[in-house]
Motif scaffolding. Structure first.
Motif, mmCIF file in Angstrom:
data_model
loop_
_atom_site.group_PDB
_atom_site.id
_atom_site.type_symbol
_atom_site.label_atom_id
_atom_site.label_comp_id
_atom_site.label_asym_id
_atom_site.label_seq_id
_atom_site.Cartn_x
_atom_site.Cartn_y
_atom_site.Cartn_z
ATOM 1 N N THR A 103 0.861 -1.181 0.000
ATOM 2 C CA THR A 103 0.000 0.000 0.000
ATOM 3 C C THR A 103 0.900 1.234 0.000
ATOM 4 O O THR A 103 2.113 1.118 -0.095
ATOM 5 N N PHE A 109 -6.368 1.044 -6.476
ATOM 6 C CA PHE A 109 -7.753 0.840 -6.049
ATOM 7 C C PHE A 109 -8.756 1.079 -7.182
ATOM 8 O O PHE A 109 -9.938 0.766 -7.041
ATOM 9 N N LEU A 151 -8.765 7.950 4.314
ATOM 10 C CA LEU A 151 -8.678 6.727 3.517
ATOM 11 C C LEU A 151 -7.331 6.525 2.853
ATOM 12 O O LEU A 151 -6.911 5.414 2.596
ATOM 13 N N SER A 152 -6.689 7.629 2.481
ATOM 14 C CA SER A 152 -5.407 7.467 1.815
ATOM 15 C C SER A 152 -4.329 8.250 2.560
ATOM 16 O O SER A 152 -3.356 8.684 1.978
ATOM 17 N N GLY A 186 -9.317 1.997 8.564
ATOM 18 C CA GLY A 186 -9.113 1.331 7.283
ATOM 19 C C GLY A 186 -8.604 2.279 6.222
ATOM 20 O O GLY A 186 -8.974 3.454 6.213
ATOM 21 N N ARG A 211 -7.542 2.729 1.917
ATOM 22 C CA ARG A 211 -7.972 2.242 0.605
ATOM 23 C C ARG A 211 -6.845 1.468 -0.074
ATOM 24 O O ARG A 211 -5.742 1.969 -0.215
ATOM 25 N N ARG A 222 -14.451 -3.580 2.509
ATOM 26 C CA ARG A 222 -14.688 -2.207 2.058
ATOM 27 C C ARG A 222 -13.382 -1.429 2.003
ATOM 28 O O ARG A 222 -13.101 -0.725 1.051
ATOM 29 N N ASN A 223 -12.596 -1.529 3.064
ATOM 30 C CA ASN A 223 -11.250 -0.943 3.093
ATOM 31 C C ASN A 223 -10.333 -1.965 3.747
ATOM 32 O O ASN A 223 -10.787 -3.034 4.135
ATOM 33 N N THR A 224 -9.064 -1.632 3.885
ATOM 34 C CA THR A 224 -8.141 -2.551 4.541
ATOM 35 C C THR A 224 -7.789 -1.983 5.912
ATOM 36 O O THR A 224 -7.190 -0.910 6.012
ATOM 37 N N ALA A 256 -14.072 -0.129 8.362
ATOM 38 C CA ALA A 256 -12.932 -0.721 7.662
ATOM 39 C C ALA A 256 -13.352 -1.943 6.862
ATOM 40 O O ALA A 256 -12.973 -2.102 5.701
ATOM 41 N N SER A 299 -7.621 9.400 -3.315
ATOM 42 C CA SER A 299 -7.959 7.977 -3.287
ATOM 43 C C SER A 299 -9.374 7.762 -3.796
ATOM 44 O O SER A 299 -10.039 6.810 -3.435
#
Lengths: 344, 344, 344, 344
Positions: free
Chosen positions: A241, B242, C210-211, C238, C240, C247-249, C273, D211
């Motif tokens: 990531t 993504f 998210l990022s 979480g 992206r 949904r997310n990591t 997440a 993102s």
């Protein structure tokens, strides 16, 4: 599967898709909406790949409805699979710890580590004999000599052995020594190698690729299983990531998710995922709490002298402390650690 | 390299790091700031890997200052490298188009495609003979028969041939037929394979891995070059992100960036990156405008019948239109398309 | 910081960089290697941003040595910070569960949920009053009415209240009702909003973007702290990635990593997440095992009727079971769950 | 939409889903396969969100078939939209260059830059007046004074003005001065801000979030359009990936992809995406070749003194050279650069 036609798809294009599905034994249903025509198709996806349809004129997209793996799925095998490694059961009530150095460096280093991890309760010894690495200027492994040392360590300690196989040519050699054949993250989609390990009567530890989705990972397992080897153990080891404070991002949610879709055992490698020993014990604990069937952990008697992965290797003391910790954590998920700590 | 010590690092720990650097021939400079001690070290990084230092007590992190590759770097070879494929010069004034089907499927399919792409101005024919794919249930390639068909197509059209080598065992066979050995994205860090192609006297087309950084990609090139084969052509083919509207994300900035750090030629594969033929011509044009030395493009006489990658394959008509387009684009970057379009 | 000059940097360019550093009070050290000149600089990074140097002629890159945050760092505040929410201590020995619906939908829904989560041992009630969502066609929240209902639920149950503030204009209103102001992932770098919450005398729950890297997240905390509000609680929810089964990591490693670099408490939101209720309990357990100071969990009396985030909401039964589970997990990390389960 | 039921879904659960779809006016079709029951539903997705269904018992997943945006889609508006900025047409035959400094720093800096970019052929001047940045210790902008300087530069040069609005409170002020309201990447999903710009009679430049998927980006456009403002110009500015040699990864494929799904004009910001001025001209050229309707480029009379984004700012000389280059590139895609270069 669902075929979504383009808004301006012609009758002829729609009919061509239907005819092709029909020819391949699919049961077809057409939905003509105001905006789009949608074609639902029920049948054997192995008879007609999605991409054949997607390439047809007038097709907007093809959406698979079911997972593409079968043998690896819960639908095929509802109960948890237990993979036997000699008399050790991976995926059963006991959680196994696979520990050892990144690379086999010398007789002393390996035997010392083997005794230490055994003493702390590990049941399987890890150690790489072939180590071609990112840089051509780094240590590349002891090769067969390393395998012999692993066998000697097994002899002395009773630990089982897991070591990576990276090359189809050395597979017979590695298979002669190893109790578990490890497929590394970089080889998760090396289909020639997968095919060959499918023909060997040894359990396979299949690491998730750095940029592999869970679905691709399970498809790689399917590759091995469809080739004849059902004894696949999955290993989550972090995905790539944008985050840079850790080496990779450990995707622990993969543990319950894989266990929902698949019957295969799943272990976790926190060492490679995080890349810094300091954070390994916390993530090892979290992995057990998330439901992992085991852990793959790097331990070195002297990380600062390790020829490989020193920064993420636990010292024997830290490893022993982590094991004590995990012994307390396992009951939280109704399990116990395999192996007995010396003096315990 | 720069070694940043932890805030609470002891004198003893600092001295140990200095001593180790010293022993390995590094010239050392200590900066004692209010918050941290920082150790600058100048020397040969191949003599002491960063991770040895990172694993020492009291070390917070190690920051490399220079790129880890040498042979692949501009510092080592300031001028652009031109890789000769027979009499074709990749990385020179002319831009080459490598085109053909994903997989060799039959004599008719391949010869027809070869004639078509040759007619539109391509100089090199692509086509896979070994195609083990994500699903074990998909078409796996014609293998040696496919290589023979490629040779026949070369014979007839005069096109050079690029085909993927995926397995060390079949490398001698593939090398017998191919003019360029392609290393696929999934094998970019298959170091055993890299070592072997390093020993073959053929140019290597090295695709970037799905989750490989530019630095890792150049290190893979270094692996091949340090093994004795300087004829490496890099190929950007999209990275995993993504975004889901495209198959992967084409990282076109990699073209000027690689050309700044390295002397190697770089080509672009828009077909695999995008995954949908509709968007390939625009990205092909953009790749040329960004400075690419060539393009790898999938073309199929009938994409809907393609056994592989149909959705991203151009029809002959679309390919010809794209070529006309690129012929106009090349002069924008002071270059011209190699090959002559029939009737042009 | 370290300034790496280009290989062909001139004496004049090197001198210009040195002069600029000097002028800004930095102590400078020059290392002239064979390949590069490297300039080490010790001083106050807030006086000269990296990018000023990076834009100078002859500069290859600028490498920061220390973290850019101060107030949020362990160096500044070595002990764990405990953030008080009324009489609740977040970041102390007790682990707090913040639970409730995604959105406040009605008096009945909220009060019922509040009683249920209180009964299972939660100490803080979550619920969104302003819900502008990805689609303009979705439910957008009850706004002030929702805040009033939250206050009523607090009145009745004694639970504290956490709710999101999304707009500087409604901050005074939200601050009037909430015990904790939540900054959502999408607003983590909404600096105007950060500035304003910095001036309010309420704890702030700062969700990771998210990022956002961990460093950027801590810089956002720094923004609030440097503006005068030290009561920041971080929340991992979480990031992206390319994985689509969740949904997310959830980046659980962020918990020990943040706790190493920062003194601020960290909680985890497994609901957002993962995005699927089925996997929430396992990840909640893992989060506690990883060292989280609390959890933010979505609970709804009837997820299938939820106006928002139904698929990731636990039913009251599942929530109660998870709480029982966590009560057993907390001692593994030497802690205990705050709150008392009814009948326990 | 398609509802995939779990393998063990009961008749009752299937009926409940069908009943709910029915109640909301959907036309329903049931496919009972060997492994799964699949429910196809045709109707107005704004009447029943996917997540309501996904949260129902027995539902495995819900798969949307159509894009969730309407006003932004080609289906709704098949022809390209042209957004007028005064007398300038964005999205028409001419490609517009929006150039200027990251931040308005002073009268001299701005006017000098304005004259320079105008002289090289830019038609719109960019410059930030409000600059709250990642670090609270950085320059935060001239605020209203900056807006006045932008207006003065417009007065003098005739350039239109684009500047970012970050805060609903200052929107009226910014709208008073700006010709185009820029929504930054970090605010792409700041729905309160989107709602407000939807009510202003000015074109909006909507940057893609770091993102954000293409779909989310188009949904953000939909937010503005459904609120009453149809004049949306999209701007691709790079997404966050694992690559570190560039600041972000410029997703140029987004240009043809967005143009396929949407009628809105799309411009590209290579400066922010790449983060290094050296690679900006190549990517600017590639963006035009990919079909972009314009470019947003950072230019500064003296990048090394820039208070913001110096490393990615072009000098006036580099900008002029790039413009000459682009003037040659535009005809490749059948277009021409707007604006006239001085002396041309």
């Amino acid at each position: 599967m669902i075929v979504v036609m383009q808004q301006d798809a012609t009758e002829e294009q729609i009919n061509a898709v239907v005819a092709r599905l029909d020819k391949n034994g699919f049961q077809v249903h057409l939905s003509r909406g105001v905006e789009r025509t949608i074609i639902g198709a029920i049948g054997d996806r192995t008879r007609l790949q999605d991409e054949f349809l997607e390439a047809m004129a007038g097709v907007e997209k093809v959406m698979p409805v079911l997972q593409p793996y079968k043998l690896a799925s819960r639908a095929f095998h509802p109960e948890d699979s237990v993979v036997m490694v000699g008399d050790l059961a991976i995926g059963g009530e006991e959680i196994h710890i696979l520990a050892g150095p990144c690379a086999v460096e010398s007789r002393e280093q390996l035997l010392e580590t083997a005794r230490l991890v055994k003493g702390a309760g590990a049941t399987i010894l890890r150690g790489g004999a072939f180590k071609p690495r990112t840089s051509p200027y780094s240590f590349q492994g002891l090769e067969e000599e390393g395998l012999k040392l692993l066998a000697e360590a097994r002899e002395e300690t009773g630990l089982k052995i897991v070591t990576e196989v990276m090359d189809v040519r050395t597979l017979p050699l590695v298979a002669e020594y190893a109790d578990i054949l490890q497929i590394g993250a970089r080889n998760m989609q090396n289909f020639f190698l997968l095919r060959e390990v499918a023909r060997v009567d040894k359990p396979v530890l299949l690491k998730r690729g750095l940029s592999a989705t869970i679905e691709e990972w399970l498809m790689a397992a399917e590759y091995i299983m469809s080739g004849g080897n059902q004894r696949v153990i999955l290993c989550e080891r972090g995905i790539r990531t944008f985050e840079t404070y850790t080496r990779n991002t450990l995707d622990l949610a993969a543990v319950p998710v894989v266990k929902y879709f698949s019957h295969l055992p799943v272990i976790v490698d926190p060492s490679h995922a995080i890349g810094k020993w300091r954070f390994v014990p916390a993530m090892a604990r979290a992995a057990v709490a998330a439901g992992a069937d085991g852990l793959l952990v790097e331990v070195h008697p002297n990380p600062a002298e390790a020829l490989c992965d020193g920064p993420q290797s636990l010292t024997p003391e830290n490893f022993a402390a982590m094991m004590a910790d995990l012994r307390q954590t396992a009951p939280v998920v109704g399990r116990r650690l395999a192996g007995v700590a010396a003096g315990a």
